[in-house]
Each structure stands twice: as C-alpha cells, then as structure tokens.
Design an enzyme around this catalytic site. Structure first.
Site, short mmCIF file in Angstrom:
data_model
loop_
_atom_site.label_atom_id
_atom_site.label_comp_id
_atom_site.label_asym_id
_atom_site.label_seq_id
_atom_site.Cartn_x
_atom_site.Cartn_y
_atom_site.Cartn_z
N ALA A 17 0.85 -1.20 0.00
CA ALA A 17 0.00 0.00 0.00
C ALA A 17 0.88 1.25 0.00
O ALA A 17 1.21 1.80 1.05
CB ALA A 17 -0.93 -0.01 1.22
N SER A 71 1.19 4.07 -3.23
CA SER A 71 0.27 5.05 -3.84
C SER A 71 -1.18 4.68 -3.53
O SER A 71 -2.03 5.54 -3.33
CB SER A 71 0.46 5.08 -5.36
OG SER A 71 1.80 5.39 -5.68
N THR A 123 10.12 7.22 7.79
CA THR A 123 11.22 8.10 8.18
C THR A 123 11.29 8.08 9.71
O THR A 123 10.26 8.31 10.37
CB THR A 123 10.95 9.54 7.65
OG1 THR A 123 10.88 9.47 6.22
CG2 THR A 123 12.03 10.52 8.08
N SER A 137 -10.28 3.65 2.52
CA SER A 137 -9.46 4.65 3.23
C SER A 137 -10.28 5.43 4.26
O SER A 137 -9.73 6.07 5.15
CB SER A 137 -8.80 5.60 2.24
OG SER A 137 -9.80 6.25 1.51
N GLN A 172 27.15 29.99 -24.73
CA GLN A 172 25.70 30.05 -24.54
C GLN A 172 25.15 28.70 -24.09
O GLN A 172 24.18 28.64 -23.33
CB GLN A 172 25.00 30.46 -25.84
CG GLN A 172 25.13 31.93 -26.14
CD GLN A 172 24.23 32.38 -27.27
OE1 GLN A 172 23.57 31.58 -27.92
NE2 GLN A 172 24.21 33.68 -27.52
N GLU A 200 5.45 11.49 -0.41
CA GLU A 200 4.26 12.38 -0.30
C GLU A 200 3.46 12.37 -1.62
O GLU A 200 2.90 13.40 -2.00
CB GLU A 200 4.68 13.80 0.05
CG GLU A 200 5.12 13.97 1.49
CD GLU A 200 3.94 14.20 2.45
OE1 GLU A 200 3.97 13.61 3.54
OE2 GLU A 200 3.02 14.96 2.09
N GLY A 201 3.41 11.22 -2.27
CA GLY A 201 2.69 11.11 -3.54
C GLY A 201 3.64 11.30 -4.70
O GLY A 201 4.28 12.34 -4.82
C1 FAD Z 1 13.03 7.81 1.61
C2 FAD Z 1 11.58 7.61 1.79
C3 FAD Z 1 10.94 8.10 2.92
C4 FAD Z 1 9.59 7.89 3.11
N1 FAD Z 1 8.99 8.31 4.28
C5 FAD Z 1 7.73 7.90 4.55
C6 FAD Z 1 7.17 8.13 5.85
O1 FAD Z 1 7.80 8.74 6.73
N2 FAD Z 1 5.94 7.62 6.12
C7 FAD Z 1 5.22 6.95 5.18
O2 FAD Z 1 4.12 6.52 5.48
N3 FAD Z 1 5.72 6.74 3.93
C8 FAD Z 1 6.95 7.18 3.60
N4 FAD Z 1 7.49 6.94 2.35
C9 FAD Z 1 6.69 6.19 1.37
C10 FAD Z 1 6.32 6.98 0.14
O3 FAD Z 1 5.30 7.89 0.42
C11 FAD Z 1 5.95 5.95 -0.95
O4 FAD Z 1 7.16 5.36 -1.39
C12 FAD Z 1 5.21 6.58 -2.11
O5 FAD Z 1 3.92 6.95 -1.72
C13 FAD Z 1 5.09 5.61 -3.31
O6 FAD Z 1 4.65 4.35 -2.93
P1 FAD Z 1 5.44 3.06 -3.44
O7 FAD Z 1 6.86 3.24 -3.12
O8 FAD Z 1 4.77 1.87 -2.88
O9 FAD Z 1 5.31 3.05 -5.01
P2 FAD Z 1 4.10 2.46 -5.88
O10 FAD Z 1 2.81 3.02 -5.37
O11 FAD Z 1 4.24 1.00 -5.98
O12 FAD Z 1 4.40 3.12 -7.30
C14 FAD Z 1 5.37 2.59 -8.21
C15 FAD Z 1 5.29 3.39 -9.50
O13 FAD Z 1 3.98 3.22 -10.09
C16 FAD Z 1 3.39 4.49 -10.30
N5 FAD Z 1 1.93 4.41 -10.09
C17 FAD Z 1 1.27 3.79 -9.07
N6 FAD Z 1 -0.06 3.95 -9.22
C18 FAD Z 1 -0.24 4.68 -10.35
C19 FAD Z 1 -1.38 5.19 -11.03
N7 FAD Z 1 -2.62 5.00 -10.57
N8 FAD Z 1 -1.19 5.90 -12.17
C20 FAD Z 1 0.06 6.11 -12.65
N9 FAD Z 1 1.18 5.67 -12.05
C21 FAD Z 1 1.03 4.97 -10.91
C22 FAD Z 1 4.03 5.40 -9.26
O14 FAD Z 1 3.91 6.75 -9.63
C23 FAD Z 1 5.46 4.89 -9.28
O15 FAD Z 1 6.16 5.47 -10.34
C24 FAD Z 1 8.84 7.19 2.12
C25 FAD Z 1 9.48 6.72 0.96
C26 FAD Z 1 10.82 6.90 0.80
C27 FAD Z 1 11.49 6.31 -0.42
#
Ligand code: FAD
Length: 408
Positions: A134, A136, A164, A184, A303, A388-389
C-alpha cells in the site's frame, strides 16, 4: 486573511537569515560525512535543538504564520543546507502535524513534547502510513487495529514500510484499518508510546539519496496501546465511521474531498524542500561555470552553458512561486479548485531532479565525484518525485480536479 505577497516582512527575513546561517555553518559542512555514514545526525539535531530550530514552538510559529510563507521559507533554507540532514530535523514535525491535525488538546499536550524530547536528550518521531502493498494505493492498507473493550486498549498488527525515523522514534504515529469495509475512510491514526512491546524495527533501507535520514520498516505484532492513544478519541471515531457508512451509501464525495484538502495543504512543504535542493545545486553550478576555464575562457562564456543556467534559475523561481501560492491558499482557507498544492509539489520536485542533473553536467567530471556536493544533491533530489505522492499521483490528482472525472 493576509494578502498574497512575494515580499517577506522584516521578521520573516530575520528568521530566513538565521536559518540560512545555520544551514551554511552547521548543516552544509556536515552533509558529506552523514551521507557517507548513512546514520541519523544526532549531534546536528541536538545543535538545532539548542538554537530552538528543532522544537514544536519553532515549527508551530512557522506553520501558523498568517502569510503562509513561514514553512516554505524554513524548508527551503534547511534543505538548501542538505536534504538528508534537514529531513532528520523536520521529520518529527511531519509526525507532529499528524497529531496536531487529528489529536485532542490532551493528546497534543502529552505526545508532541515526547516526540522532540529536550535539549539534553533529543528524540525523534515517525509517521507510519505506507506498507509493502500500500504505497500510492493507500486504500489497500492492511495494518489492522482492533479494539479490546474489556481493557480499553487497541491491538495493532501489520508491517509499515518506508517510515522516516521508523524504529528509532520515541513516538510512532501509525495509521491502521479500523473498518475494512470502508476503504481509506475506515482508517484511523494511533500514537504508539515509547517502548511499547510488539513494536520493532524491521529492515533499515540503504538508499540512493537523503542517506542521513533513517528510513525503515516498522513491525507491529500484537502491539497494545491504551484507548487514549486513538487520535481524536473513540467517540469522534464512531461518529466519523457512522457518517462514512451513510455517505458510502450516498456516494462518499464529501469525505474524499476533506482528505484531499489536507494533502493539498501539506504538499507545498515538500515542494519547498525541492526548491532548497535545486537552488543549492544551481548556486554551485553558477559559481563553477564562472571560474572553470576551457578553451581559454570561463565555460559560462558559452551560450550552451549560460542558457542552461538561465533555464535552471527560471524554473527554480517558477517552482517557488507555485509553492508560495499554494501555501498562501492553504493558510487562507482558499479552495484548491485546480489542485494547486499538487501542482506546486509536482513542478518543484521535477525541477529539482532536472536542475541537479544539469548541475552535475556543468561541473563535468567533478560533478560526478563526491568531492563536489552536486553529486549528492542529484541523488537527494530523486526522493521529491516519490514521497508524499509520486509525480504520477500528483498528475492524477490535478487531472481529476480539473476535469471532475475519475481518470485512472
Ligand atoms: C526515503 C523515503 C521516505 C519515506 N517516508 C515515509 C514516511 O515517513 N511515512 C510513510 O508513510 N511513507 C513514507 N514513504 C513512502 C512513500 O510515500 C511511498 O514510497 C510513495 O507513496 C510511493 O509508494 P510506493 O513506493 O509503494 O510506489 P508504488 O505506489 O508502488 O508506485 C510505483 C510506480 O507506479 C506508479 N503508479 C502507481 N499507481 C499509479 C497510477 N494509478 N497511475 C500512474 N502511475 C502509478 C508510481 O507513480 C510509481 O512510479 C517514504 C518513501 C521513501 C522512499
């Protein structure tokens, strides 16, 4: 309501200069070391605490600045110093906002001070929402919170990831499912107090950038927290769930819009972090281009180099304007009819990625080494389009807001 202005007032200028001094004198010189160590820079956090920069008071003062510019200005300066160290300093504030936004006065008074600790014993806090399945798709969250009425306790089970400060925090704020039927809208946030049995750190991630900021899994195995740790309280939760069930029958639009408004208001802060990193890399590149000579003249005489610098600065200023506009809209209670908060985060984070890559190019071979800071800034900048998205999610939000259609 304050009018939108691009001019900082005297007090804001004073705060900005003070933060810039801290970023230049304390954060920047420590950046390479903590990036290599990949550890939380406790001595720098402690120094920030001594000066009052690492404190709820400071954060709240900027947060409630009526012009809306307090937070973006502070973020830009600290992240100009170094993104990894700055995130270690402001990460607690992000968790504290979760409590400020949803907690009762008693919860705010009890837990936020424990998130920061005191000058001689600084602590950090973590906000844990993301899970392995979970990211995005927040609605597919599985961490479960079940109420034990006999003991007035909540029992938390699940695995959080990417947190974090996860596992090293004194206080964790954990989002969990209380009603799986509601997606949600069936989520609630809980305080997990210090030393709660059943909460442990899973793997700590070795990252591409912002390596001074600790990122780890947080595992919850029958972690019991008192009923008083449910943010907002049980009565409010029951009312909210009842309303959500009613609205689920009727279509559910209003709840969705309230959550969206919260994100729109918090995203410009991440945009401001990106502006700080982009500006830092641009300044290094500008200086370098003026002093590095090839073919008997400074490389900026071409340039091909000068125009890149012109584009870099133009994008950075445009990003800042979008961030400031959205921050002003948030504090003024304006409606985000075009997802202006998401726009600012999208543009600023993409700008940081592009500008830091251009800076590496302008420094040539030196830009590719750890002798010069742009290599680190380029690695750091990649986070802004992810957390953060992601940029794709920001585009989705903007497109949905503009069209009123549920684009997938
Ligand atoms: C260094 C770091 C610190 C973080 N800190 C926190 C924290 O403190 N607390 C916390 O809760 N979370 C934290 N996060 C989590 C972060 O918010 C998530 O990594 C982020 O929301 C993306 O989720 P995911 O990594 O599962 O990627 P995924 O959701 O699996 O996405 C993978 C790819 O698919 C794309 N994608 C997914 N769905 C769609 C869609 N519907 N349309 C188009 N493209 C899509 C995404 O844009 C991405 O390019 C952190 C992440 C990192 C790397």
């Amino acid at each position: 309501m304050a009018e939108f202005t691009m001019e900082l007032n005297d007090e804001q200028r004073e705060v900005r200069d003070w933060l810039h001094g801290f970023a230049a004198d304390v954060i920047r010189p420590a950046a390479a070391e903590w990036d290599e160590r990949e550890e939380t820079p406790w001595p720098v956090i402690q120094e920030a605490a001594k000066l009052g920069i690492y404190s709820l008071d400071f954060y709240a003062q900027q947060y409630f600045d009526p012009t809306g510019l307090g937070i973006p200005m502070a973020m830009e300066e600290l992240f100009w110093g170094d993104a990894g160290i700055a995130l270690s300093i402001v990460g607690t504030g992000l968790a504290a906002v979760g409590v400020l936004a949803n907690g009762t006065e008693e919860q705010i008074g009890t837990w936020i001070p424990q998130m920061y600790g005191d000058v001689n014993d600084v602590k950090v806090a973590a906000f844990c929402s993301s899970e392995p399945d979970a990211g995005s798709d927040v609605a597919s969250m599985r961490t479960r919170a079940v109420y034990d009425e006999a003991k007035d306790e909540w029992i938390l089970n699940g695995t959080k990831t990417w947190a974090t400060n996860g596992g090293i925090a004194n206080v964790h704020v954990v989002v969990a499912v209380v009603d799986p039927e509601l997606g949600s809208k069936g989520h609630a946030s809980f305080i997990v107090p210090p030393n709660t049995p059943g909460l442990s750190q899973g793997q700590k991630f070795k990252k591409h950038g912002i390596r001074a900021s600790h990122t780890a899994e947080v595992v919850l195995e029958d972690a019991r927290v008192p009923g008083s740790c449910l943010l907002g309280g049980k009565e409010k939760l029951d009312e909210r769930l009842a309303r959500a069930r009613e609205r689920a029958k009727a279509g559910g639009e209003r709840v969705k819009n309230a959550a969206m408004a919260t994100f729109e208001a918090s995203r410009p802060a991440v945009g401001a972090m990106a502006v700080g990193t982009a500006r830092a890399a641009y300044e290094v590149a500008l200086d370098y281009a003026k002093t590095r000579e090839q073919f008997g003249r400074p490389i900026i005489d071409n340039q091909g180099v000068a125009f890149q610098l012109a584009d870099m600065r133009t994008s950075i200023d445009a990003a800042r304007l979008l961030v400031w506009r959205a921050s002003w809209m948030a504090i003024s209670g304006k409606q985000f009819t075009a997802a202006e908060g998401s726009m600012s985060k999208l543009f600023a984070s993409e700008t940081a990625k592009k500008v830091t890559a251009q800076a590496v190019q302008i420094l040539g071979g030196n830009g590719y080494t750890r002798e010069y800071p742009v290599e680190r800034m380029h690695r750091d900048a990649a986070i802004y389009t992810i957390f953060e998205g992601t940029s794709e999610i920001q585009r989705l939000v903007i497109a949905r807001t503009l069209s009123g259609m549920s684009i997938r």
